[in-house]
Write a protein that holds these residues in place. Structure first.
Motif, PDB file in Angstrom:
ATOM      1  N   GLY A 159      -2.002   9.513  -2.168  1.00  0.00           N
ATOM      2  CA  GLY A 159      -2.965  10.068  -1.752  1.00  0.00           C
ATOM      3  C   GLY A 159      -4.529   9.313  -2.317  1.00  0.00           C
ATOM      4  N   GLU A 160      -4.282   7.772  -2.500  1.00  0.00           N
ATOM      5  CA  GLU A 160      -5.152   7.017  -2.830  1.00  0.00           C
ATOM      6  C   GLU A 160      -6.343   6.932  -1.499  1.00  0.00           C
ATOM      7  OE1 GLU A 160      -6.268   6.476  -5.755  1.00  0.00           O
ATOM      8  OE2 GLU A 160      -4.342   6.512  -7.110  1.00  0.00           O
ATOM      9  N   LEU A 191      -1.882  -8.907  -4.603  1.00  0.00           N
ATOM     10  CA  LEU A 191      -1.347 -10.007  -3.909  1.00  0.00           C
ATOM     11  C   LEU A 191      -1.981 -11.098  -4.506  1.00  0.00           C
ATOM     12  CD1 LEU A 191      -1.400  -8.896  -0.071  1.00  0.00           C
ATOM     13  CD2 LEU A 191       0.605  -9.271  -1.759  1.00  0.00           C
ATOM     14  N   GLU A 192      -3.020 -11.385  -4.888  1.00  0.00           N
ATOM     15  CA  GLU A 192      -3.789 -12.293  -5.774  1.00  0.00           C
ATOM     16  C   GLU A 192      -2.819 -12.633  -7.112  1.00  0.00           C
ATOM     17  OE1 GLU A 192      -7.679 -11.570  -6.177  1.00  0.00           O
ATOM     18  OE2 GLU A 192      -8.477 -12.165  -4.201  1.00  0.00           O
ATOM     19  N   ALA A 200       0.847  -1.168  -0.133  1.00  0.00           N
ATOM     20  CA  ALA A 200      -0.111   0.089   0.149  1.00  0.00           C
ATOM     21  C   ALA A 200       0.865   1.072  -0.131  1.00  0.00           C
ATOM     22  CB  ALA A 200      -0.940   0.062   1.284  1.00  0.00           C
ATOM     23  N   PHE A 201       2.176   1.125   0.300  1.00  0.00           N
ATOM     24  CA  PHE A 201       2.784   2.314   0.701  1.00  0.00           C
ATOM     25  C   PHE A 201       2.952   3.588  -0.804  1.00  0.00           C
ATOM     26  CE2 PHE A 201       6.957   4.654   0.385  1.00  0.00           C
ATOM     27  CZ  PHE A 201       7.015   4.948   1.808  1.00  0.00           C
ATOM     28  N   VAL A 246      -7.005   1.743  -1.924  1.00  0.00           N
ATOM     29  CA  VAL A 246      -5.744   1.017  -1.564  1.00  0.00           C
ATOM     30  C   VAL A 246      -6.168  -0.509  -1.141  1.00  0.00           C
ATOM     31  CG1 VAL A 246      -4.319   0.907   0.437  1.00  0.00           C
ATOM     32  CG2 VAL A 246      -4.634   3.021  -0.464  1.00  0.00           C
ATOM     33  N   SER A 247      -7.163  -0.846  -0.553  1.00  0.00           N
ATOM     34  CA  SER A 247      -7.530  -2.125  -0.229  1.00  0.00           C
ATOM     35  C   SER A 247      -7.856  -2.969  -1.276  1.00  0.00           C
ATOM     36  CB  SER A 247      -8.964  -2.148   0.808  1.00  0.00           C
ATOM     37  OG  SER A 247      -9.169  -3.324   1.094  1.00  0.00           O
ATOM     38  N   SER A 248      -8.656  -2.361  -2.425  1.00  0.00           N
ATOM     39  CA  SER A 248      -9.132  -3.426  -3.405  1.00  0.00           C
ATOM     40  C   SER A 248      -7.704  -3.412  -4.199  1.00  0.00           C
ATOM     41  CB  SER A 248     -10.127  -2.701  -4.299  1.00  0.00           C
ATOM     42  OG  SER A 248      -9.608  -1.557  -4.881  1.00  0.00           O
ATOM     43  N   THR A 249      -6.980  -2.614  -4.400  1.00  0.00           N
ATOM     44  CA  THR A 249      -5.478  -2.618  -5.045  1.00  0.00           C
ATOM     45  C   THR A 249      -4.645  -3.855  -4.442  1.00  0.00           C
ATOM     46  OG1 THR A 249      -5.825  -0.609  -6.127  1.00  0.00           O
ATOM     47  CG2 THR A 249      -3.658  -1.608  -6.389  1.00  0.00           C
TER      48      THR A 249
END
Length: 250
Positions: A110-111, A124-125, A103-104, A116-119
């Protein structure tokens, strides 16, 4: 074939040691180019110049025809923002878990946390690690760390990926999975890829072209099969893994 990156007459010395001696090299859009050569020939120095981590003594680098030397600091920053890097040791932040590592870059841009969570989940998948978001880097194998490092690099959607010795320090099975990951990354994301490696077998598997660096210059650039067909004694020694002749290690 469109030239994406052009390296022109690049020179770099460290003290009295000249590492790059007027090196020329083109990298084409969408290709995987592997840069090979013995230790100390300047492979990683080339990568660091492309990434903007080093400045040349002379010469220049162009992306899409835009020369680094002609850009303002802001414009150069925008140009370099197209580049993602997977460092040799993955270079994860030890104090952050996997989720926060990936996420960094997104947070720095500024997302929103929803984005961030969905990306992070998607990435990772895509690297085959869907269930490790809460783990710390110290709990991961070397191969897993490289995958997380790749996910972090891809988070900001680079159009160019640089890989620094991606198969160093991992077992042959993991090295094979890293090779597949580089190929899949090109297919999924359409990135132009430069892979700095000493692993000639890996290079043969993944490269569209292989460039060999010797004494600060590119002495060969062509498809993998062209290495086997070369009459250049230096190339023949490297491919065969021989240490005799002009590239012997004293």
């Amino acid at each position: 074939m469109k030239t994406r990156i052009e390296i022109r007459k690049l020179c770099k010395s460290f003290g009295e040691k000249q590492v790059l001696a007027g090196l020329d090299l083109n990298i084409y859009e969408g290709e995987i180019l592997c840069v090979i050569g013995k230790s100390g020939t300047g492979k990683s120095v080339i990568m660091k110049h492309i990434a903007g981590l080093l400045s040349p003594d002379s010469g220049d680098i162009l992306i899409d025809g835009r020369a680094y030397s002609e850009q303002s600091p802001v414009d150069l920053g925008e140009l370099l923002a197209q580049i993602g890097i997977l460092f040799q040791g993955a270079a994860l932040f030890d104090s952050m878990n996997v989720y926060d590592n990936v996420a960094f870059g997104l947070r720095r841009r500024g997302e929103s946390e929803d984005k961030v969570s969905s990306t992070v989940k998607e990435l990772l998948e895509s690297v085959g690690l869907p269930d490790i978001a809460d783990r710390m880097p110290s709990a991961l194998s070397g191969g897993m760390q490289k995958r997380v490092g790749l996910a972090r690099a891809l988070a900001v959607k680079p159009s160019i990926m640089l890989y620094d010795e991606p198969t160093t320090g991992v077992d042959p099975i993991t090295a094979g999975s890293v090779d597949r990951l580089i190929l899949e990354t090109r297919e999924r994301h359409g990135v132009t890829s430069i892979v700095v490696t000493h692993d000639i077998e890996s290079a043969k598997k993944i490269a569209d072209r292989i460039a060999m660096v010797y004494e600060g210059q590119v002495i060969h650039a062509g498809p993998p099969a062209s290495l086997e067909d070369s009459d250049n004694e230096i190339i023949k020694q490297f491919v065969a893994g021989r240490a005799d002749g002009p590239i012997s290690v004293s």
